[in-house]
Design an enzyme around this catalytic site. Structure first.
Site, PDB file in Angstrom:
ATOM      1  N   GLU A  22       0.695  -1.261  -0.106  1.00 60.54           N
ATOM      2  CA  GLU A  22       0.103  -0.109   0.216  1.00 60.54           C
ATOM      3  C   GLU A  22       1.054   1.256  -0.572  1.00 60.54           C
ATOM      4  O   GLU A  22       0.389   2.277  -0.012  1.00 60.54           O
ATOM      5  CB  GLU A  22      -0.976   0.292   1.070  1.00 60.54           C
ATOM      6  CG  GLU A  22      -0.451   0.656   2.361  1.00 60.54           C
ATOM      7  CD  GLU A  22      -1.180   0.971   3.698  1.00 60.54           C
ATOM      8  OE1 GLU A  22      -2.239   1.080   3.094  1.00 60.54           O
ATOM      9  OE2 GLU A  22      -0.604   1.469   4.481  1.00 60.54           O
ATOM     10  N   ASN A  23       2.061   1.016   0.186  1.00 63.95           N
ATOM     11  CA  ASN A  23       2.687   2.432   0.070  1.00 63.95           C
ATOM     12  C   ASN A  23       4.450   2.061  -0.977  1.00 63.95           C
ATOM     13  O   ASN A  23       4.959   2.940  -0.498  1.00 63.95           O
ATOM     14  CB  ASN A  23       3.733   2.327   1.590  1.00 63.95           C
ATOM     15  CG  ASN A  23       3.243   2.697   2.784  1.00 63.95           C
ATOM     16  OD1 ASN A  23       2.906   1.884   3.320  1.00 63.95           O
ATOM     17  ND2 ASN A  23       1.574   3.783   2.655  1.00 63.95           N
ATOM     18  N   ASN A  50      -4.847   0.812   4.988  1.00 69.27           N
ATOM     19  CA  ASN A  50      -5.734   2.870   4.643  1.00 69.27           C
ATOM     20  C   ASN A  50      -5.193   3.023   4.022  1.00 69.27           C
ATOM     21  O   ASN A  50      -5.988   4.251   3.270  1.00 69.27           O
ATOM     22  CB  ASN A  50      -5.852   3.684   5.954  1.00 69.27           C
ATOM     23  CG  ASN A  50      -4.282   3.524   6.161  1.00 69.27           C
ATOM     24  OD1 ASN A  50      -3.073   2.933   6.482  1.00 69.27           O
ATOM     25  ND2 ASN A  50      -3.531   4.568   6.410  1.00 69.27           N
ATOM     26  N   HIS A  51      -4.321   2.388   2.855  1.00 64.80           N
ATOM     27  CA  HIS A  51      -3.767   4.325   1.574  1.00 64.80           C
ATOM     28  C   HIS A  51      -4.311   3.255   0.471  1.00 64.80           C
ATOM     29  O   HIS A  51      -3.060   3.478  -1.135  1.00 64.80           O
ATOM     30  CB  HIS A  51      -1.812   3.684   2.070  1.00 64.80           C
ATOM     31  CG  HIS A  51      -1.601   5.177   3.563  1.00 64.80           C
ATOM     32  ND1 HIS A  51      -2.321   6.104   2.644  1.00 64.80           N
ATOM     33  CD2 HIS A  51      -1.224   5.073   3.988  1.00 64.80           C
ATOM     34  CE1 HIS A  51      -1.631   6.547   4.370  1.00 64.80           C
ATOM     35  NE2 HIS A  51      -0.998   6.338   4.613  1.00 64.80           N
ATOM     36  N   HIS A 140      -3.767  -5.171   9.426  1.00 63.11           N
ATOM     37  CA  HIS A 140      -3.070  -4.052   8.730  1.00 63.11           C
ATOM     38  C   HIS A 140      -4.020  -2.625  10.238  1.00 63.11           C
ATOM     39  O   HIS A 140      -5.327  -2.390  10.347  1.00 63.11           O
ATOM     40  CB  HIS A 140      -3.506  -3.436   7.517  1.00 63.11           C
ATOM     41  CG  HIS A 140      -2.670  -1.938   7.027  1.00 63.11           C
ATOM     42  ND1 HIS A 140      -1.390  -2.269   6.158  1.00 63.11           N
ATOM     43  CD2 HIS A 140      -2.775  -1.079   7.191  1.00 63.11           C
ATOM     44  CE1 HIS A 140      -1.171  -1.050   6.171  1.00 63.11           C
ATOM     45  NE2 HIS A 140      -1.722   0.132   6.749  1.00 63.11           N
ATOM     46  N   HIS A 165       1.399  -2.255   8.801  1.00 66.46           N
ATOM     47  CA  HIS A 165       1.082  -0.483   9.414  1.00 66.46           C
ATOM     48  C   HIS A 165       1.959  -0.072   9.743  1.00 66.46           C
ATOM     49  O   HIS A 165       2.267   1.268   9.571  1.00 66.46           O
ATOM     50  CB  HIS A 165      -0.164  -0.172   9.654  1.00 66.46           C
ATOM     51  CG  HIS A 165      -1.265   1.228  10.152  1.00 66.46           C
ATOM     52  ND1 HIS A 165      -0.879   2.011   8.790  1.00 66.46           N
ATOM     53  CD2 HIS A 165      -1.136   1.197  11.272  1.00 66.46           C
ATOM     54  CE1 HIS A 165      -1.479   2.691   9.699  1.00 66.46           C
ATOM     55  NE2 HIS A 165      -1.119   2.475  10.414  1.00 66.46           N
ATOM     56  N   HIS A 167       5.458  -0.013  10.546  1.00 67.96           N
ATOM     57  CA  HIS A 167       6.230  -0.093   9.127  1.00 67.96           C
ATOM     58  C   HIS A 167       7.615  -0.526  10.286  1.00 67.96           C
ATOM     59  O   HIS A 167       8.703  -0.775   9.467  1.00 67.96           O
ATOM     60  CB  HIS A 167       6.260   1.878   8.767  1.00 67.96           C
ATOM     61  CG  HIS A 167       5.848   1.958   8.259  1.00 67.96           C
ATOM     62  ND1 HIS A 167       6.348   2.882   7.311  1.00 67.96           N
ATOM     63  CD2 HIS A 167       4.627   1.267   7.889  1.00 67.96           C
ATOM     64  CE1 HIS A 167       4.793   3.133   6.235  1.00 67.96           C
ATOM     65  NE2 HIS A 167       4.071   2.063   6.712  1.00 67.96           N
TER      66      HIS A 167
END
Length: 252
Positions: A22-23, A50-51, A140, A165, A167
């Protein structure tokens, strides 16, 4: 990813490779083109969080593939506990390189995050539909307590539950009593000379001044983080989980 993934897959004889992406698009979201690159590197399923909605083209990709059961978009998951009618899907079922049936479930927490559907009840609902014994869940979530609670809740019902999430890799990898491999956060693949991937100077100033700042991805001390799970292919029970990290110049 390009430097280390192939070696990890070979060294551990990996049959199923899952990545949270997602990132991947400069720190914000995921594009179909980057997803295709991931698949070409040997990743089988991509989870998000969420991203997932940061790049409009991914939402369009989900919508275009809604009636195409064999589209690669099916192997990109948004959290299953987003409300009904949300583009995409939260569960993927397939077969490993050895022909073993598996399922991947993507969930998102609610503590300190968006108040979407209950990940505990959604997990119950989705697991009822899955025939495979080998099941991997990506939770996440922000709160450690929510991740651990879900791990205990699903112990014995899934092969592995790993968190994403926050990291930063956690040192609590273990196999729970009923056979579920667990780690609170597998850690990011990205720059650790940073504040969770963002240029540290920007975040320090934000804490000092409380003023908004544009997040810019950092570039230093890039590391590859992952967890390797070994399981019984018949029962789906985990035998072990190993936390690994590589720096730019090799294993840390």
């Amino acid at each position: 990813m390009r430097d280390h993934l192939a070696g990890v897959l070979k060294e551990h004889a990996v049959d199923l490779c899952i990545a949270n992406g997602e990132n991947a698009a400069g720190g914000f979201g995921l594009t179909p083109q980057i997803a295709e690159e991931f698949f070409n590197l040997g990743i089988d399923v991509i989870t998000t969080g969420n991203h997932v909605w940061d790049k409009r083209e991914l939402t369009e990709y989900f919508n275009a593939a809604a009636n195409e059961p064999y589209s690669p978009a099916r192997r990109i998951l948004r959290p299953a506990n987003y409300p009904a009618g949300t583009p995409g899907t939260g569960v993927y079922e397939g077969s490993t390189r050895k022909g073993v049936a598996y399922a991947v479930v993507s969930l998102q927490g609610r503590v300190f995050m968006a108040n979407i559907d209950d990940p505990f009840r959604v997990a119950d609902r989705e697991l009822e539909k899955v025939a495979a014994k080998v099941i991997v869940v990506d939770i996440h979530a922000e709160a450690t307590s929510e991740k651990i609670a879900l791990g205990w809740y699903l112990d014995g019902r899934v092969t592995a539950l790993v968190g994403t999430h926050t990291h930063i890799p956690t040192a609590d990898e273990r196999v729970l009593p009923q056979g579920t491999a667990y780690q609170t956060d597998v850690g990011m693949t990205g720059p650790y000379d940073s504040v969770i991937g963002v240029q540290k100077e920007l975040i320090v100033q934000r804490f000092l001044t409380s003023l908004p700042a544009r997040f810019e991805p950092a570039t230093g001390d890039v590391r590859f983080c992952a967890a390797v799970v070994d399981c019984d292919e018949v029962t789906g029970k985990a035998r072990s989980i190993q936390r690994i990290m590589f720096g730019q110049n090799g294993r840390n």
